[in-house]
Design an enzyme around this catalytic site. Structure first.
Site, PDB file in Angstrom:
ATOM      1  N   SER A  37       0.826  -1.197   0.000  1.00  0.00           N
ATOM      2  CA  SER A  37       0.000   0.000   0.000  1.00  0.00           C
ATOM      3  C   SER A  37       0.874   1.266   0.000  1.00  0.00           C
ATOM      4  O   SER A  37       1.751   1.401  -0.842  1.00  0.00           O
ATOM      5  CB  SER A  37      -0.965  -0.043   1.192  1.00  0.00           C
ATOM      6  OG  SER A  37      -2.024   0.858   1.019  1.00  0.00           O
ATOM      7  N   ASP A 145      -5.470  -3.610  -2.493  1.00  0.00           N
ATOM      8  CA  ASP A 145      -4.506  -3.216  -1.469  1.00  0.00           C
ATOM      9  C   ASP A 145      -3.788  -4.416  -0.846  1.00  0.00           C
ATOM     10  O   ASP A 145      -4.418  -5.373  -0.393  1.00  0.00           O
ATOM     11  CB  ASP A 145      -5.257  -2.446  -0.378  1.00  0.00           C
ATOM     12  CG  ASP A 145      -4.347  -1.622   0.502  1.00  0.00           C
ATOM     13  OD1 ASP A 145      -3.426  -2.212   1.091  1.00  0.00           O
ATOM     14  OD2 ASP A 145      -4.558  -0.400   0.594  1.00  0.00           O
TER      15      ASP A 145
END
Length: 263
Positions: A37, A145
């Site tokens: 991320s 993510d």
């Protein structure tokens, strides 16, 4: 060979910059980097050769209003890819340092390690938190993510060749109920229910299993969406102070490990 594993955390990622500043002051340089991320974005910038100060300047250039405008269910991340391409053009394999970004497969919920291909696109896939953003398609897969499957990818650093790994966990002080309920808190029960991926049981603990040292900046007072200047400056300092306070321990661990390896 030193490896750096940078964890997920949205806006809390500016704490990574503070930690990097402390490492720079101590003369510590990492040879390989992996991130999930926001950690993948900071990690790629580091692998490219940007300093902590350079990265802080990039954050200043971020149009917060434009970002906030795109923070709505199922937004396309092309705006972020365009922004990142200004600083991180080219492919992952062209970076001066070995680097990998971690994403999550929307179909299998398994971790996907991105080591080749267009850099900016890989980073958007690693940071595509649903349901705010749509999945990013790479090699026929919809990726989301990396925090859902491997929030602090320490073992990926080892796969890249590191034999001593420092990790940074931006969510170390989340309470269990905060961790499991943060999507619901951010987007509500209905929207979180349609998320294509779920947090794996070991998405954070596996990072500790493969790190030699884990920094844990206390960011419990901040959210992943805190993009105000005051919040970001405070989080930068928290990251800096965490790394600084543990620098003696870090240097000793690296030195001791090096001596052990020579025997």
């Amino acid at each position: 060979m030193l490896g750096l594993a940078l964890g997920s955390g949205g806006a809390k990622g500016v704490a990574h910059l503070g930690a990097l500043k402390a490492f720079e002051e101590a003369g510590i340089s990492f040879s390989v980097v992996a991130g999930a991320s926001i950690g993948s974005i900071v990690g790629a910038l580091y692998a490219k050769g940007y300093t902590a100060r350079d990265m802080a300047g990039i954050v200043e250039n971020l149009n917060r209003k434009e970002f906030a405008k795109n923070l709505r269910p199922f937004s396309d991340l092309s705006f972020a890819e365009d922004f990142l391409s200004d600083y991180l053009e080219g492919n992952i394999e062209d970076l001066p340092k070995p680097f990998a970004a971690v994403a999550t497969d929307g179909e299998t919920n398994k971790s996907v390690v991105l080591r080749t291909g267009k850099l900016a696109r890989a980073l958007t896939a690693s940071a595509a938190i649903p349901p705010f953003f749509r999945g990013v398609e790479i090699d026929g897969k919809k990726l989301y993510d990396g925090a859902f499957s491997n929030a602090v990818p320490s073992e990926i650093c080892r796969e890249l060749g590191a034999n001593f790994v420092v990790g940074i966990d931006l969510s170390a002080y989340l309470r269990d109920e905060q961790e499991t309920g943060r999507l619901k808190k951010l987007v509500g029960n209905a929207m979180s229910a349609v998320s294509p991926v779920r947090y794996m049981d070991d998405c954070r603990t596996r990072g500790y299993d493969h790190a030699d040292l884990m920094l844990r900046p206390d960011l419990r007072g901040y959210e992943a969406t805190d993009v105000s200047r005051a919040a970001m400056e405070a989080m930068f300092e928290i990251g800096y102070n965490e790394a600084k306070s543990r620098m003696e321990e870090t240097l000793h661990a690296i030195k001791t490990f090096g001596k052990t390896r020579k025997k």
